[in-house]
Write a protein that holds these residues in place. Structure first.
Motif: not given
Ligand SMILES: C=C(O[C@@H]1C=C(C(=O)O)C=C[C@H]1O)C(=O)O
Length: 385
Positions: A179, A194, A196-197, A331, A344-345, A347, A364
């Protein structure tokens, strides 16, 4: 130039598809908070005091009331364009012990707490909850091998390593972020948030495409993403004459994940704000924090059991002209004294599922775990612990 052959533990590395910055030594390493809003000014002063060095390297913490590191190197080399060249045949990193902090069960409880806060606190729309894996290594980290693996597996991303002290085995913050926070060049600013995963299915290309399409059609993920874009446009508009964002998100992939992505282009108002001022104006975006930002940050700090440090911060550089490139510090791993902390987090919005979010953080964490070549059983044990 084979950049990694020239990298050493005290180098800072920031590699993007646009170019690679590699530095040696440290003329000046300063730790400043942005509590009084003066960090960008201090960075400009630091650059001005060292006109013989073209670049400053920066690392911002998640909470900029904590100290950021600004580093003026002895030497800085910038190579334009994509410069990865395979360097080493990397061996797996021997791990003595893995400890999840918090455990998967506690993390899911924290996500439930976040969901309750979203229900009970009206202006709150999104909270990003994070967790960590602490790895005890058998020996000092082979940074070159790890960076080689990260860069090779994430060719479209931002590979970085920032030394945090001058000792023989320096503490180092490193990773491969997908990102871009922002790139500022002359009067132009470009961002690519970015949010949404979904986990890819690499074994089945048709299924992989279906997963991507489902992500693009998911109302929950589109909502999570839209919050980020709105917030960034609002934060950036005072600095810009023109600011445009694609109306609908597109898809980007990493080695293991699909993400929703939006490109944002701006033309800056004269006099142009510098790259760090702009980075501080948008950081932390709701991709790593939430919305509204300060309320989300306070709630994160009251619900999460660990400090984030530089995780979910920003990493990048600024030059004497005020141009620069900054990535979201995800990451990633924080290395110190044979210990690695991976973070890692994910949303959380109303409608998020705690177990699915916990699994997403595990996915992640795999960016680092895979690059470390940790055997799969050990990865499974670590991320489900
Ligand atoms: C917080 C992280 O990633 C963020 C959160 C995302 C999400 O919640 O979908 C996607 C990409 C990143 O903006 C992470 O990788 O730790």
């Amino acid at each position: 130039m084979n950049v990694l052959q020239m990298y050493e533990p005290h180098s800072a590395l920031f590699a993007s598809p646009m170019g690679t910055l590699l530095t040696y030594g440290s003329k000046k390493r300063q730790f400043f908070t942005n509590a009084s809003g003066l960090l960008a000014q201090q960075a400009r002063q630091l650059l001005r005091a060292h006109p013989e060095v073209e670049y400053m390297v920066g690392l911002l913490p998640f909470n900029t009331n904590q100290p950021a590191q600004l580093l003026i190197p002895e030497q800085a080399h910038y190579t334009k364009g994509y410069s990865y060249a395979k360097n080493t045949t990397y061996a797996s990193t021997a791990i003595q012990h893995i400890q999840a902090r918090p455990t998967a069960a506690v993390f899911e409880k924290q996500v439930e707490q976040a969901l309750a806060a979203l229900q009970q606190t009206p202006p709150l729309q999104k909270l990003v909850m994070a967790r960590h894996l602490d790895l005890q290594l058998s020996q000092a980290l082979d940074r070159t091998a790890l960076l080689d693996a990260l860069w090779q597996k994430n060719p479209k991303g931002y590979t970085y390593a920032i030394p945090l002290d001058n000792s023989t085995d320096p503490a180092t913050f490193l990773g491969a972020s997908p990102e871009l926070l922002l790139r500022k060049q002359a009067n132009r600013v470009y961002l690519n948030p970015l949010a949404g995963t979904a986990l890819r299915d690499l074994a089945d290309p048709e299924q992989d495409q279906r997963i991507a399409q489902q992500l693009q059609a998911s109302a929950k993920d589109r909502h999570e993403h839209a919050i980020v874009i709105e917030n960034i446009l609002e934060a950036l508009s005072p600095f810009c004459d023109h600011l445009t964002a694609a109306a609908t998100p597109s898809l980007v992939s990493t080695a293991t994940l699909w993400h929703l992505s939006t490109e944002i282009h701006g033309e800056l108002k004269s006099p142009y704000a510098d790259a760090l001022t702009l980075a501080l104006a948008v950081h932390p975006t709701p991709a790593v924090c939430g919305h509204p930002t300060l309320l989300a940050r306070d709630l994160i700090e009251s619900i999460e059991s660990e400090h984030r440090g530089f995780f979910a911060g920003a990493v990048g550089w600024m030059n004497q002209a005020g141009d620069g490139e900054w990535a979201v510090a995800i990451r990633c791993a924080h290395y110190q004294n044979q210990q690695l902390r991976l973070s890692a987090g994910a949303g959380i919005v109303i409608g998020s599922d705690a177990q699915a979010e916990r699994i997403e953080t595990g996915n992640k964490l795999r960016t680092m775990l895979n690059a470390l070549q940790i055997p799969d059983e050990q990865i499974q044990q670590g991320i489900t612990q």
